[in-house]
Design a protein around this motif. Structure first.
Motif, PDB file in Angstrom:
ATOM      1  N   GLN A   1      -0.371   5.448  -0.407  1.00 15.72           N
ATOM      2  CA  GLN A   1      -0.556   6.387   0.566  1.00 15.72           C
ATOM      3  C   GLN A   1       0.244   7.699   0.195  1.00 15.72           C
ATOM      4  O   GLN A   1       0.233   8.944   0.497  1.00 15.72           O
ATOM      5  CB  GLN A   1       0.115   5.812   1.688  1.00 15.72           C
TER       6      GLN A   1
ATOM      7  N   ASP B   1       7.003   3.032   6.088  1.00 16.43           N
ATOM      8  CA  ASP B   1       6.241   4.106   5.863  1.00 16.43           C
ATOM      9  C   ASP B   1       7.217   5.233   5.279  1.00 16.43           C
ATOM     10  O   ASP B   1       8.412   5.259   5.734  1.00 16.43           O
ATOM     11  CB  ASP B   1       5.423   4.603   7.192  1.00 16.43           C
TER      12      ASP B   1
ATOM     13  N   ASN C   1       1.149  -0.344   7.708  1.00 14.36           N
ATOM     14  CA  ASN C   1      -0.189   0.308   6.998  1.00 14.36           C
ATOM     15  C   ASN C   1      -1.069  -1.067   6.564  1.00 14.36           C
ATOM     16  O   ASN C   1      -0.574  -2.189   6.561  1.00 14.36           O
ATOM     17  CB  ASN C   1       0.396   0.912   5.516  1.00 14.36           C
TER      18      ASN C   1
ATOM     19  N   GLU D   1       0.778  -1.229  -0.124  1.00 12.98           N
ATOM     20  CA  GLU D   1      -0.174  -0.045   0.041  1.00 12.98           C
ATOM     21  C   GLU D   1       0.746   1.161  -0.155  1.00 12.98           C
ATOM     22  O   GLU D   1       0.294   2.565  -0.335  1.00 12.98           O
ATOM     23  CB  GLU D   1      -0.801  -0.060   1.364  1.00 12.98           C
ATOM     24  N   ALA D   2       2.141   1.211   0.195  1.00 12.24           N
ATOM     25  CA  ALA D   2       2.806   2.343   0.675  1.00 12.24           C
ATOM     26  C   ALA D   2       2.753   3.440  -0.554  1.00 12.24           C
ATOM     27  O   ALA D   2       2.671   4.708  -0.277  1.00 12.24           O
ATOM     28  CB  ALA D   2       4.304   1.830   0.773  1.00 12.24           C
TER      29      ALA D   2
END
Length: 233
Positions: free
Chosen positions: A40, A141, A156, A36-37
């Protein structure tokens, strides 16, 4: 700013690993797990997210799923010449693909720490070395502050696909880089890609045998009796 994300089809830990008769894994039959990083970072900066994977034609479905989650475009690196590549050969090919996509001074390349099938944690750092890019490992992150990227250790949770994302993903561009598309890159040589260019030899790959049903015991006396019957005590 552009975020290039290298993704891979791997066995779903909740599903069954598919192994072909020759001992290699059948990736076309496996579910996928993604991260997902980069999305984001897109939420924070509006950057473009490009997902790239090396695999057989069915891997397009995984790229479409990632575009349904929010990625802007996909690149499928696929060719018979790439088959059987180990981490060294894979990093050669993916580095050439990333180079063809283009990495500008403000761009960033994401790779997973390690895949749950090979479990080597080698491809990401090898790509960075071959592209002469600075690398930071074990990052969970990333935050952008001006021209600085700050790395911190926080987890995340991958987002779900949206209904609109599913409809729109088939309108987003998806390119296929085959051998001919990458052959002019200095990293692509017949003796450094595919099975021929892979110094690592896997002795055997197999799915572990299914365990039998367990036995629930009510008390220690019953357990002792079972062990005694099996001549274990």
């Amino acid at each position: 700013m552009k975020a290039i994300v290298c993704v891979k089809q791997v066995p779903d830990t909740q599903g069954k690993v598919a192994v072909k008769a020759d001992g290699t894994m059948d990736r076309s039959a496996m579910a996928t797990i993604t991260v997902e990083a980069a999305l984001q970072l897109k939420d924070e900066t509006g950057c473009e997210v490009v997902v790239v994977t090396m695999g057989p034609p069915p891997a397009e479905g995984m790229l479409r799923e990632l575009m349904a989650r929010g990625a802007d475009r996909g690149v499928l690196v696929s060719g018979r010449e790439f088959g059987g590549s180990d981490t060294f050969a894979t990093s050669q090919i993916l580095a050439a693909a990333v180079n063809k996509i283009g990495v500008g001074p403000e761009d960033i390349v994401f790779c997973g720490r390690q895949a749950i099938d090979g479990d080597t944690a080698q491809v990401g750092p090898q790509i960075a070395e071959k592209l002469h890019l600075p690398q930071v490992t074990y990052v969970t992150d990333i935050q952008k502050d001006g021209n600085t990227l700050t790395c911190i250790k926080e987890l995340n949770t991958p987002r779900y696909m949206s209904v609109s994302g599913i409809f729109e993903c088939y309108d987003k561009p998806l390119e296929v880089f085959d051998y001919n598309a990458l052959k002019d890159d200095p990293l692509i040589e017949t003796d450094t890609i595919g099975l021929k260019g892979s110094p690592t030899n896997v002795y055997k790959s197999f799915a572990p045998p299914v365990k039998g049903a367990g036995i629930k015991v009510e008390d220690a006396a019953q357990l002792v009796g079972i062990l005694n019957d099996k001549h274990l005590i």
